[in-house]
Design a protein around this motif. Sequence first.
Motif, short mmCIF file in Angstrom:
data_model
loop_
_atom_site.label_atom_id
_atom_site.label_comp_id
_atom_site.label_asym_id
_atom_site.label_seq_id
_atom_site.Cartn_x
_atom_site.Cartn_y
_atom_site.Cartn_z
N ALA A 171 0.82 -1.21 0.00
CA ALA A 171 0.00 0.00 0.00
C ALA A 171 0.85 1.26 0.00
O ALA A 171 0.49 2.27 -0.62
N PHE A 172 1.98 1.23 0.70
CA PHE A 172 2.83 2.42 0.81
C PHE A 172 3.93 2.47 -0.25
O PHE A 172 4.71 3.43 -0.28
N LEU A 173 4.00 1.47 -1.10
CA LEU A 173 5.05 1.42 -2.10
C LEU A 173 5.10 2.66 -3.00
O LEU A 173 6.19 3.19 -3.27
N PRO A 174 3.95 3.17 -3.47
CA PRO A 174 4.03 4.38 -4.30
C PRO A 174 4.68 5.57 -3.59
O PRO A 174 5.44 6.33 -4.22
N LEU A 175 4.43 5.72 -2.30
CA LEU A 175 5.03 6.83 -1.55
C LEU A 175 6.52 6.59 -1.32
O LEU A 175 7.32 7.53 -1.30
N LEU A 176 6.91 5.33 -1.14
CA LEU A 176 8.33 5.00 -1.00
C LEU A 176 9.07 5.25 -2.31
O LEU A 176 10.18 5.79 -2.33
N LYS A 177 8.44 4.87 -3.43
CA LYS A 177 9.05 5.12 -4.74
C LYS A 177 9.22 6.62 -4.98
O LYS A 177 10.24 7.07 -5.50
N LYS A 178 8.22 7.39 -4.58
CA LYS A 178 8.30 8.83 -4.75
C LYS A 178 9.47 9.42 -3.96
O LYS A 178 10.20 10.28 -4.45
N ALA A 179 9.65 8.93 -2.72
CA ALA A 179 10.77 9.41 -1.90
C ALA A 179 12.10 9.09 -2.55
O ALA A 179 13.01 9.92 -2.58
N LEU B 180 21.41 2.91 -1.72
CA LEU B 180 20.29 2.58 -0.85
C LEU B 180 20.58 3.03 0.57
O LEU B 180 21.68 2.86 1.08
N SER B 181 19.57 3.61 1.22
CA SER B 181 19.72 4.02 2.61
C SER B 181 18.35 4.28 3.21
O SER B 181 17.35 4.45 2.49
N CYS B 182 18.29 4.35 4.53
CA CYS B 182 17.03 4.63 5.22
C CYS B 182 16.60 6.07 5.06
O CYS B 182 15.42 6.39 5.25
N SER B 183 17.52 6.97 4.75
CA SER B 183 17.15 8.37 4.57
C SER B 183 16.72 8.65 3.13
O SER B 183 16.20 9.73 2.85
N ARG B 184 16.87 7.67 2.25
CA ARG B 184 16.35 7.81 0.89
C ARG B 184 14.98 7.15 0.82
O ARG B 184 13.96 7.81 0.66
N ALA B 185 14.93 5.84 0.95
CA ALA B 185 13.67 5.10 1.01
C ALA B 185 13.97 3.69 1.52
O ALA B 185 14.89 3.04 1.02
N GLY C 188 15.28 1.90 -5.88
CA GLY C 188 15.92 2.76 -4.89
C GLY C 188 15.47 2.56 -3.48
O GLY C 188 15.70 3.41 -2.61
N ILE C 189 14.84 1.40 -3.20
CA ILE C 189 14.30 1.14 -1.87
C ILE C 189 15.10 0.04 -1.18
O ILE C 189 15.23 -1.08 -1.69
N LEU C 190 15.64 0.36 -0.02
CA LEU C 190 16.34 -0.61 0.82
C LEU C 190 15.32 -1.40 1.63
O LEU C 190 14.34 -0.84 2.13
N THR C 191 15.52 -2.71 1.74
CA THR C 191 14.64 -3.54 2.57
C THR C 191 15.49 -4.39 3.49
O THR C 191 16.45 -5.03 3.05
#
Length: 247
Positions: free
Chosen positions: A118-126, A135-140, A188-191
């Motif tokens: 559900a939050f993936l679009p907002l994470l992609k935007k960030a 990749l980092s927690c301050s990026r997404a 660009g999302i770290l998991t």
Amino acid sequence: MKHSSRPRTGPSCWTGWPTRWRSGWWTWESGMWRKPHELKYLASKHPNLVIILLDVTNLASIEAAVARVEENLKGSGLNLLINNAAILRLTTLESETRENMSAVYTTNVTGPLLVSQAFLPLLKKAAQQSTQKGLSCSRAAIVNMSSEAGSIKNLLIWDFGHFISYRCSKAALNMLTKCQSLCYAEQGILTITFHPGWVKTDMGSSISDQAPLTPDESVRGILNTLPMLSEKDNGAFVDWKGNHLPW
């Protein structure tokens, strides 16, 4: 282990604060259970703290929370999503039931899956809005709170309790994290999946009174570790000190 042994699938809470940590970040807690008066007290002390109810077992509740978060972000993306909702039931291999397995899996595995989707679009935007590379927690980032109790090699505190459904759910959450890391890295999302330690909470103390960590110690360790995470940690299983753990 951060929650009560009594099943609590919701409400959960979202907390966000537009303060600066590196490039700035918001944090989602999809299940850090607090009593209503505790949340109200925190909000009264921190005017930029936003509290949004969320039941991770209810898709409509998740969608409503996304809408509220998007409204508060005012066009920005969501930098950090922490899936922290979990329940534990004290069972043995002989006493485990289909009902327990289903309820615990629904909250501990399916919940983080649906919330992340559900939050993936907002994470992609960030990630797209960030000027940072890598990749980092301050990026997404997506941080799934797991437990070393779900480590097939280590089986933390087995002598204190078997709680089969909880262990199986955390092993499954680890696999979900690995799959997410492979799918989302190119966006660009770290998991990553975290073991917060055996903590003196309602849940941790329900197993035994010998839990070695206070909540403050665990949280401080996690906050110190988050800024250090990068590509090398994508899809990894780490503890509150940043040590990599075996699956």
